[in-house]
Design a protein around this motif. Structure first.
Motif, PDB file in Angstrom:
ATOM      1  N   VAL A 119       0.841  -1.201   0.000  1.00 25.30           N
ATOM      2  CA  VAL A 119       0.000   0.000   0.000  1.00 25.30           C
ATOM      3  C   VAL A 119       0.875   1.248   0.000  1.00 25.30           C
ATOM      4  O   VAL A 119       2.012   1.224   0.458  1.00 25.30           O
ATOM      5  CB  VAL A 119      -0.946   0.030   1.227  1.00 25.30           C
ATOM      6  CG1 VAL A 119      -1.948  -1.100   1.164  1.00 25.30           C
ATOM      7  CG2 VAL A 119      -0.159  -0.002   2.531  1.00 25.30           C
ATOM      8  N   LYS A 120       0.307   2.300  -0.531  1.00 20.24           N
ATOM      9  CA  LYS A 120       0.944   3.606  -0.485  1.00 20.24           C
ATOM     10  C   LYS A 120       0.382   4.381   0.685  1.00 20.24           C
ATOM     11  O   LYS A 120      -0.722   4.105   1.145  1.00 20.24           O
ATOM     12  CB  LYS A 120       0.668   4.396  -1.780  1.00 20.24           C
ATOM     13  CG  LYS A 120       1.158   3.730  -3.048  1.00 20.24           C
ATOM     14  CD  LYS A 120       1.068   4.693  -4.226  1.00 20.24           C
ATOM     15  CE  LYS A 120      -0.336   5.231  -4.483  1.00 20.24           C
ATOM     16  NZ  LYS A 120      -1.303   4.230  -4.957  1.00 20.24           N
ATOM     17  N   GLU A 121       1.122   5.351   1.135  1.00 20.51           N
ATOM     18  CA  GLU A 121       0.618   6.212   2.197  1.00 20.51           C
ATOM     19  C   GLU A 121      -0.704   6.822   1.739  1.00 20.51           C
ATOM     20  O   GLU A 121      -0.808   7.323   0.615  1.00 20.51           O
ATOM     21  CB  GLU A 121       1.635   7.319   2.493  1.00 20.51           C
ATOM     22  CG  GLU A 121       1.164   8.250   3.600  1.00 20.51           C
ATOM     23  CD  GLU A 121       2.164   9.368   3.887  1.00 20.51           C
ATOM     24  OE1 GLU A 121       3.336   9.238   3.480  1.00 20.51           O
ATOM     25  OE2 GLU A 121       1.747  10.365   4.506  1.00 20.51           O
ATOM     26  N   GLY A 122      -1.701   6.755   2.610  1.00 23.67           N
ATOM     27  CA  GLY A 122      -2.993   7.360   2.289  1.00 23.67           C
ATOM     28  C   GLY A 122      -3.980   6.408   1.646  1.00 23.67           C
ATOM     29  O   GLY A 122      -5.173   6.702   1.584  1.00 23.67           O
ATOM     30  N   ASP A 123      -3.520   5.255   1.179  1.00 23.23           N
ATOM     31  CA  ASP A 123      -4.457   4.275   0.609  1.00 23.23           C
ATOM     32  C   ASP A 123      -5.432   3.814   1.695  1.00 23.23           C
ATOM     33  O   ASP A 123      -5.051   3.636   2.853  1.00 23.23           O
ATOM     34  CB  ASP A 123      -3.706   3.032   0.098  1.00 23.23           C
ATOM     35  CG  ASP A 123      -3.029   3.278  -1.240  1.00 23.23           C
ATOM     36  OD1 ASP A 123      -3.175   4.380  -1.794  1.00 23.23           O
ATOM     37  OD2 ASP A 123      -2.346   2.348  -1.721  1.00 23.23           O
ATOM     38  N   THR A 124      -6.659   3.579   1.317  1.00 21.90           N
ATOM     39  CA  THR A 124      -7.640   3.078   2.283  1.00 21.90           C
ATOM     40  C   THR A 124      -7.331   1.629   2.621  1.00 21.90           C
ATOM     41  O   THR A 124      -7.181   0.788   1.735  1.00 21.90           O
ATOM     42  CB  THR A 124      -9.060   3.181   1.708  1.00 21.90           C
ATOM     43  OG1 THR A 124      -9.359   4.572   1.499  1.00 21.90           O
ATOM     44  CG2 THR A 124     -10.090   2.590   2.659  1.00 21.90           C
ATOM     45  N   LEU A 125      -7.220   1.346   3.921  1.00 20.93           N
ATOM     46  CA  LEU A 125      -6.989  -0.024   4.386  1.00 20.93           C
ATOM     47  C   LEU A 125      -8.316  -0.730   4.637  1.00 20.93           C
ATOM     48  O   LEU A 125      -8.490  -1.895   4.329  1.00 20.93           O
ATOM     49  CB  LEU A 125      -6.170  -0.018   5.678  1.00 20.93           C
ATOM     50  CG  LEU A 125      -4.772   0.605   5.591  1.00 20.93           C
ATOM     51  CD1 LEU A 125      -4.141   0.675   6.980  1.00 20.93           C
ATOM     52  CD2 LEU A 125      -3.888  -0.191   4.644  1.00 20.93           C
ATOM     53  N   LEU A 126      -9.224   0.014   5.240  1.00 22.52           N
ATOM     54  CA  LEU A 126     -10.541  -0.527   5.563  1.00 22.52           C
ATOM     55  C   LEU A 126     -11.425   0.639   5.991  1.00 22.52           C
ATOM     56  O   LEU A 126     -10.973   1.780   6.044  1.00 22.52           O
ATOM     57  CB  LEU A 126     -10.436  -1.598   6.655  1.00 22.52           C
ATOM     58  CG  LEU A 126      -9.565  -1.258   7.870  1.00 22.52           C
ATOM     59  CD1 LEU A 126     -10.340  -0.458   8.889  1.00 22.52           C
ATOM     60  CD2 LEU A 126      -9.041  -2.512   8.499  1.00 22.52           C
ATOM     61  N   ILE A 127     -12.682   0.306   6.291  1.00 21.68           N
ATOM     62  CA  ILE A 127     -13.627   1.330   6.735  1.00 21.68           C
ATOM     63  C   ILE A 127     -14.053   1.014   8.161  1.00 21.68           C
ATOM     64  O   ILE A 127     -14.276  -0.152   8.500  1.00 21.68           O
ATOM     65  CB  ILE A 127     -14.867   1.354   5.803  1.00 21.68           C
ATOM     66  CG1 ILE A 127     -14.489   1.962   4.446  1.00 21.68           C
ATOM     67  CG2 ILE A 127     -16.029   2.114   6.437  1.00 21.68           C
ATOM     68  CD1 ILE A 127     -15.588   1.858   3.395  1.00 21.68           C
ATOM     69  N   VAL A 128     -14.141   2.040   8.996  1.00 20.23           N
ATOM     70  CA  VAL A 128     -14.779   1.881  10.305  1.00 20.23           C
ATOM     71  C   VAL A 128     -16.028   2.758  10.285  1.00 20.23           C
ATOM     72  O   VAL A 128     -15.949   3.965  10.064  1.00 20.23           O
ATOM     73  CB  VAL A 128     -13.855   2.296  11.469  1.00 20.23           C
ATOM     74  CG1 VAL A 128     -14.611   2.207  12.799  1.00 20.23           C
ATOM     75  CG2 VAL A 128     -12.617   1.402  11.512  1.00 20.23           C
ATOM     76  N   GLU A 129     -17.180   2.117  10.483  1.00 21.11           N
ATOM     77  CA  GLU A 129     -18.439   2.866  10.482  1.00 21.11           C
ATOM     78  C   GLU A 129     -18.912   3.156  11.896  1.00 21.11           C
ATOM     79  O   GLU A 129     -18.935   2.282  12.750  1.00 21.11           O
ATOM     80  CB  GLU A 129     -19.552   2.076   9.781  1.00 21.11           C
ATOM     81  CG  GLU A 129     -20.873   2.847   9.798  1.00 21.11           C
ATOM     82  CD  GLU A 129     -22.101   2.029   9.408  1.00 21.11           C
ATOM     83  OE1 GLU A 129     -22.026   0.809   9.326  1.00 21.11           O
ATOM     84  OE2 GLU A 129     -23.157   2.653   9.185  1.00 21.11           O
ATOM     85  N   ALA A 130     -19.287   4.388  12.107  1.00 21.22           N
ATOM     86  CA  ALA A 130     -20.004   4.762  13.325  1.00 21.22           C
ATOM     87  C   ALA A 130     -20.956   5.875  12.946  1.00 21.22           C
ATOM     88  O   ALA A 130     -20.622   6.745  12.144  1.00 21.22           O
ATOM     89  CB  ALA A 130     -19.045   5.240  14.404  1.00 21.22           C
ATOM     90  N   MET A 131     -22.143   5.846  13.482  1.00 22.27           N
ATOM     91  CA  MET A 131     -23.165   6.875  13.226  1.00 22.27           C
ATOM     92  C   MET A 131     -23.413   7.051  11.721  1.00 22.27           C
ATOM     93  O   MET A 131     -23.591   8.151  11.239  1.00 22.27           O
ATOM     94  CB  MET A 131     -22.785   8.250  13.803  1.00 22.27           C
ATOM     95  CG  MET A 131     -22.171   8.274  15.156  1.00 22.27           C
ATOM     96  SD  MET A 131     -23.203   7.510  16.386  1.00 22.27           S
ATOM     97  CE  MET A 131     -21.917   6.955  17.514  1.00 22.27           C
ATOM     98  N   LYS A 132     -23.383   5.949  11.011  1.00 26.42           N
ATOM     99  CA  LYS A 132     -23.593   5.996   9.554  1.00 26.42           C
ATOM    100  C   LYS A 132     -22.554   6.868   8.857  1.00 26.42           C
ATOM    101  O   LYS A 132     -22.795   7.403   7.782  1.00 26.42           O
ATOM    102  CB  LYS A 132     -24.998   6.462   9.212  1.00 26.42           C
ATOM    103  CG  LYS A 132     -25.790   5.383   8.461  1.00 26.42           C
ATOM    104  CD  LYS A 132     -27.256   5.699   8.481  1.00 26.42           C
ATOM    105  CE  LYS A 132     -27.863   5.659   7.097  1.00 26.42           C
ATOM    106  NZ  LYS A 132     -29.271   6.065   7.141  1.00 26.42           N
ATOM    107  N   THR A 133     -21.428   7.032   9.504  1.00 27.46           N
ATOM    108  CA  THR A 133     -20.300   7.706   8.873  1.00 27.46           C
ATOM    109  C   THR A 133     -19.274   6.636   8.515  1.00 27.46           C
ATOM    110  O   THR A 133     -18.835   5.888   9.380  1.00 27.46           O
ATOM    111  CB  THR A 133     -19.670   8.730   9.840  1.00 27.46           C
ATOM    112  OG1 THR A 133     -20.678   9.658  10.228  1.00 27.46           O
ATOM    113  CG2 THR A 133     -18.535   9.482   9.163  1.00 27.46           C
ATOM    114  N   MET A 134     -18.973   6.569   7.237  1.00 24.78           N
ATOM    115  CA  MET A 134     -17.998   5.589   6.765  1.00 24.78           C
ATOM    116  C   MET A 134     -16.625   6.251   6.795  1.00 24.78           C
ATOM    117  O   MET A 134     -16.338   7.142   5.989  1.00 24.78           O
ATOM    118  CB  MET A 134     -18.331   5.159   5.331  1.00 24.78           C
ATOM    119  CG  MET A 134     -19.706   4.535   5.179  1.00 24.78           C
ATOM    120  SD  MET A 134     -19.814   2.967   6.067  1.00 24.78           S
ATOM    121  CE  MET A 134     -21.587   2.695   6.036  1.00 24.78           C
ATOM    122  N   ASN A 135     -15.797   5.820   7.738  1.00 25.99           N
ATOM    123  CA  ASN A 135     -14.466   6.408   7.889  1.00 25.99           C
ATOM    124  C   ASN A 135     -13.442   5.558   7.169  1.00 25.99           C
ATOM    125  O   ASN A 135     -13.185   4.422   7.573  1.00 25.99           O
ATOM    126  CB  ASN A 135     -14.093   6.488   9.372  1.00 25.99           C
ATOM    127  CG  ASN A 135     -14.942   7.487  10.101  1.00 25.99           C
ATOM    128  OD1 ASN A 135     -14.648   8.670  10.096  1.00 25.99           O
ATOM    129  ND2 ASN A 135     -16.033   7.020  10.692  1.00 25.99           N
TER     130      ASN A 135
END
Lengths: 166, 243
Positions: A119-135
């Motif tokens: 991976v490159k710096e800044g690439d998305t590794l995964l998503i953590v969802e809370a309050m219907k916010t996809m981080n």
């Protein structure tokens, strides 16, 4: 680490390593309670089935109220590249928040990463969802994904190790 | 109604998804920006669920560059749904039948009128808002047990144009955002709870791995759904809620 236990600990770890190898496991973690505030945590793991077995650090937790004579040693907690707690691993990427983990952008999409991905710096590794916010959790630096410590759909706590990136 | 100072406004005749467009342009923006899509060709709901979006319905996204910690940024779910409630109240003329469902759906007469989905990446937050102004999908098109979709037109007989709702929403959002930034989550939480559906009643929260049935007690200071089940009191940060 107190010396009286040392030999027994080594024997114990060797026995665990045998279990690991004989059962073709990649990782084994055991906690032994010796008494109040005195325990032994051992994690043994193999990077690949063919690789030699690496024994993870062994650390007796020394009670705070222990006699002074027993105290000098706790600094001897081995500092190497396989800390017993993945969160303490220098390559650990931890969750910035409480939530639910998703390994792909949406169901049916390919996972963002798998073990061995670069991976490159800044690439998305995964998503953590809370309050219907996809981080989107970004890679803090470029590297190779060594381990993925969580499962798709699992809840995570703040600070929980998600991925080991080296 | 006045367009809020400091917020950009762009209206696109057609776009794949206003949130996707927001992600593409986020870096080039100097301040918050609303993007309205009169027609969306690839609208999306939570976890890739299709979001039916015929022309005449409302689809807009707000692009922000928040600097708070992620768990604070995520509280904008409540800021946005509260603002949408305010905006709908303003354009319809009254709030009767409107309610909020955790964390950020807007209900009308018990049906799902609007959905909000937030996406945070690379220093920006995109708040996507969809409202069934003139048409709602058939109940059979949504997940079994989900709140049935409704449209504003069918429920109230009022025809609201997307640009009119955008203006009302931008104004309402700016007011709630200012309160959030100045005073924190407390006033947002209080106003949100005052408009919430099913507080004190039994609901089901389905998380990635489990489903919990219990009494919807409140929303805590971190925005979690607080559910009192027969075994425990649970604070839930991500779930689909069923009534």
């Amino acid at each position: 680490m107190s010396n009286k236990n040392h030999e027994a600990d080594v024997a114990f770890i060797k026995a665990l390593a045998d279990v690991l190898r004989d059962n073709d496991l990649t990782e084994l973690q055991v906690k032994r309670e010796y008494g109040e505030d005195d325990s032994l945590n051992v994690r043994v793991s193999r990077v690949q089935p063919q690789a030699p077995i690496a024994a993870a650090p062994v650390q007796h937790s020394v009670p705070v109220a222990a006699p002074a004579a027993a105290a000098p040693a706790p600094a001897a907690a081995p500092a190497d590249d396989l800390p017993e707690d993945p969160a303490a691993h220098p390559g650990a990427v931890t969750s910035p928040m409480v939530g639910t983990v998703y390994m792909q952008a949406e169901p049916g999409s390919p996972a963002f990463i798998s073990v061995g991905s670069t991976v490159k710096e800044g690439d998305t590794l995964l998503i953590v969802e809370a309050m219907k916010t996809m981080n989107h959790i970004p890679a803090p630096r470029a590297g190779t994904v060594k381990r993925i410590l969580i499962e798709d759909g699992a809840p995570v706590e703040y600070g929980a190790p998600l991925v080991i990136l080296e | 109604m006045a367009w809020p100072e400091g917020y950009g406004r762009r209206v696109l005749a057609e776009v794949d998804s206003t949130s996707a467009e927001g992600a593409r342009i986020a870096r080039s923006l100097s301040g918050p920006e609303w993007i309205l899509g009169l027609k969306q060709t690839a609208a999306r709901g939570r976890r890739g669920r299709p979001w039916v979006n015929p022309a005449g319905n409302f689809a807009a996204s707000l692009v922000l560059r928040p600097t708070e910690a992620p768990e604070v940024v995520a509280l904008r779910s409540f800021v946005a749904s509260l603002a949408l409630y305010d905006a709908l109240e303003a354009v319809v003329g009254d709030a009767s039948g409107l309610a909020l469902k955790w964390p950020n759906d807007v209900l009308l007469h018990g049906g799902k009128l609007a959905g909000i989905l937030l996406e945070s990446a690379a220093g920006h937050l995109i708040i996507g808002v969809g409202v069934n102004l003139i048409a709602a999908p058939q109940a059979a098109q949504v997940e079994a047990g989900a709140v049935p979709p409704v449209s504003l037109l069918a429920e109230t007989g009022k025809r609201v144009l997307p640009e009119a709702l955008l203006d009302a929403l931008a104004e309402a959002y700016a007011v709630r955002e200012a309160a959030f930034v100045t005073y924190g989550f407390a006033p947002i939480r209080e106003a949100w709870l005052a408009r919430a559906a099913r507080v004190g009643e039994e609901i089901i929260a389905r998380t990635g791995s489990n489903a919990y049935r219990g009494t919807f007690e409140t929303v805590d200071e971190q925005g979690n759904l607080v559910l009192k089940t027969s075994e425990a009191r649970r604070a839930i940060s991500a779930a689909d809620v069923f009534f």
